[in-house]
Enzyme design. Structure first.
Site, PDB file in Angstrom:
ATOM      1  N   HIS A  67     -62.886  22.981   9.382  1.00 50.29           N
ATOM      2  CA  HIS A  67     -62.570  23.791   8.201  1.00 50.29           C
ATOM      3  C   HIS A  67     -61.083  23.734   7.872  1.00 50.29           C
ATOM      4  CE1 HIS A  67     -66.356  26.419   9.173  1.00 50.29           C
ATOM      5  NE2 HIS A  67     -66.657  25.221   8.684  1.00 50.29           N
ATOM      6  N   MET A  68     -60.506  22.537   7.887  1.00 48.70           N
ATOM      7  CA  MET A  68     -59.079  22.407   7.588  1.00 48.70           C
ATOM      8  C   MET A  68     -58.812  22.934   6.178  1.00 48.70           C
ATOM      9  SD  MET A  68     -60.493  19.708   9.263  1.00 48.70           S
ATOM     10  CE  MET A  68     -60.598  19.729  11.052  1.00 48.70           C
TER      11      MET A  68
END
Length: 622
Positions: free
Chosen positions: A557-558
């Site tokens: 989930h950058m």
């Protein structure tokens, strides 16, 4: 078309996609063959969006990145027949394998993956090869929505209200809720009737998995035992337990390419260029106006001009990379690399956030009911999947239920939990140490010591994920060469608060396995001491602090690397309309713009951001 021909083609397809020799391909080609044989009309190559061979010299809008945000933008902007829109994507098309939910981990490190790895750091990922985390990112039309686990979670009301409080008007929960609903076609009738929170008729199909093991219901009962409600976690209340909602259509993955791009492929004002690696956004250094895009296609450098806007939707790694390559970023860093600075924007590449979980919390059970890959992926399940669109292959690698809980570090009276339980009827050992180990980049020594004795055994897994990390990483360019992979510094667990919250999440996960609901299946914690933590007394806070730094799982989930903020925020890269400060005609619309990461899996929020961003563009130009 004979089944023999189909099988032969399927073997070659699987071999190319996975990058292995034909001799190593087993049940996958049989599955592809079954899909193609029984759903030939769906597998017809003509069903893929058509690539534009002859591009225009100029477009009204150029969207860079055909992922979750870019696919939405291409759809919404071409609704205006007077606008010509080009979508540039570095990868190619989805395949039959990507459609099958249970095979998502087989796509990691395939030709559909950018195959990013972080720089070695001692704070986390100590069980990974070279102490480097593997960051899977989709290099394919549909982006990471083609490789993810299909989880549809919007986040918490408080997340968006916090964005608004930072000086971003129009981004509060009540502002963004209509955009979540706009995309959605909720197929669960019990949820769909709640029109306050759910939409029907949108492009993105959301449904429950057709396949649930007996563990799924037990997960919810265990949550109740722990004092939590069963609720709609995308509705009024997030704290509690529920079955996962998936971006799935008739048992197959519903990527953003399938949802938003395939329906518009015949629009005359839409052009699509795949296998097109963007190298630079072209900005006039004097006027600071964006005038085009440079990219590589078929081994040649090409340039297209833009009349209105270039929109960066390349994701939280590639969007800041392209900004810096184009002269927008931290002054000192760009100067060091010899990149002419157009706009000194110190926030580009900073504020990197990600959700991490602790892997390897495995609970063996006494019944043959879990997702064991060599038992579930076979010719019978392949045929069942192809013909009836259900069965174990519709399982998203065993993900069945979710729990949002509050540790002692959260406000227990407030609906803003700090840990998400991802509850699975499988775990790291469920494929005998092949694809899961490989996807998570675990070393052979670590895997063999911890999991080899329970290879392919029936288990369930609890993956406690920290929702709001305080640690911040950053991204830097390796050089000014656009094809060089950027340097990624995760900085996981550098803030003591994150260590404490994740530690309490692990304790809660073990307590979950001790509930009567799970004990009915013979649940017991697989308590093998971790190699680097054996010197610490077992199950003390110090031991768990060590554990969370070993099998540190990114949940991919950058976000946050080109954050949205008001003009008086020196680290803000874009304004609340998502326009890049200091540059005319350039926006960023993807996970990069999140000031803080949302409380849950981020694919649904990214789609929402694109829906809202498209309306902002329309308001500006219509």
């Amino acid at each position: 078309m004979s089944i023999t021909t189909v099988v032969g083609t399927a073997i070659k397809t699987a071999s190319v996609l996975l990058g292995v020799g034909i001799g190593k391909i087993t049940i996958i080609p049989v599955l592809i063959a079954a899909l193609a044989y029984f759903n030939y009309d769906l597998m017809d190559p003509e069903n893929h969006p058509r690539v534009t061979k002859q591009l225009r010299k100029e477009y009204d809008f150029v969207v860079i990145g055909g992922g979750s945000a870019g696919s939405v933008l291409a759809n919404r902007l071409t609704e205006n027949p007077n606008w010509n829109v080009l979508l540039l994507e570095a990868g190619g098309h989805e395949t039959e394998i990507t459609d099958v939910p249970i095979l998502s981990l087989y796509l990691h490190k395939s030709k559909l993956d950018w195959k990013y790895r972080t720089q070695p750091q001692d704070t986390a990922c100590q069980a990974m090869i070279d102490k480097r985390c593997c960051w899977t990112r989709g290099k394919v039309l549909g982006g990471s929505s083609v490789l993810n686990t299909l989880l549809y979670i919007r986040g918490n009301r408080r997340d968006f209200d916090e964005w608004k409080s930072f000086g971003n008007p129009g981004w509060g929960y009540e502002d963004v809720l209509p955009y979540f609903k706009k995309s959605q076609d909720q197929r669960n009738p019990y949820l769909a009737r709640n029109t306050r929170y759910h939409g029907t008729g949108g492009y993105l199909t959301v449904q429950n998995s057709p396949y649930v093991t007996p563990l799924g219901v037990a997960f919810l009962q265990a949550g109740e035992e722990m004092g939590y409600d069963i609720c709609d976690i995308n509705g009024e209340q997030q704290t509690g337990f529920a079955f996962f909602q998936f971006t799935m259509r008739r048992g197959a993955r519903c990527s953003t390419a399938k949802a938003f791009v395939r329906p518009i492929q015949l629009r005359k004002n839409f052009h699509l260029s795949l296998w097109s690696h963007v190298t630079r956004v072209l900005i006039d250094p004097q006027s600071r106006k964006t005038y085009g895009v440079e990219f590589i296609r078929d081994g040649r450098k090409e340039v297209v001009s833009v009349k209105k806007e270039v929109i960066l939707s390349a994701g939280a790694i590639n969007s800041p990379q392209l900004l810096m390559l184009s002269g927008v970023g931290p002054y000192v860093h760009l100067k060091e690399l010899g990149i002419p600075v157009i706009e000194d924007s110190p926030g580009v590449g900073q504020n990197l956030q990600d959700h991490i979980a602790v892997g390897g919390l495995v609970f063996p059970i006494d019944y043959k009911i879990s997702i064991v890959m060599n038992r579930m992926v076979n010719i019978n399940s392949a045929l069942r999947y192809a013909i009836t669109e259900d069965g174990p292959l519709t399982s998203s690698i065993g993900l069945e239920a979710v729990g949002f809980i509050s540790t002692k570090y959260a406000n227990q009276t407030d609906d803003w939990p700090d840990i998400e339980f991802m509850l699975t009827s499988s775990s790291t050992n469920s494929d005998g140490g092949s694809h899961i180990k490989n996807a998570h980049c675990l070393t052979d020594d670590f895997y063999n010591e911890i999991f080899s004795k329970i290879n392919n055994q029936d288990v369930f897994g609890v993956f406690p994920m920290m929702l709001r990390p305080k640690s911040r990483g950053y991204i830097r360019l390796k050089s000014k060469k656009p094809l060089d992979v950027p340097l990624l510094y995760h900085n996981y667990l550098t803030h003591p608060h994150d260590v404490a919250v994740l530690r309490e999440g692990v304790k809660a996960a073990i307590a979950f396995g001790e509930t009567n609901s799970m004990k009915r299946f013979g649940s017991r914690f697989h308590s093998k001491p971790l190699p680097n933590c054996k010197h610490i007394p077992l199950y003390t806070d110090e031991y768990w602090n060590c554990v969370v730094r070993q099998y540190t799982m990114t949940i991919y989930h950058m976000s946050g690397t080109a954050k949205m903020g008001p003009s008086d925020d020196p680290m803000a890269v874009v304004n609340p309309e998502l326009r890049v400060y200091g540059v005319e005609g350039l926006r960023v619309i993807d996970a990069s713009i999140m000031p803080t990461i949302t409380s849950g899996n981020i694919n649904a929020p990214v789609i929402m951001i694109a829906e809202k961003g498209a309306d902002m563009i329309k308001e500006r130009w219509m």
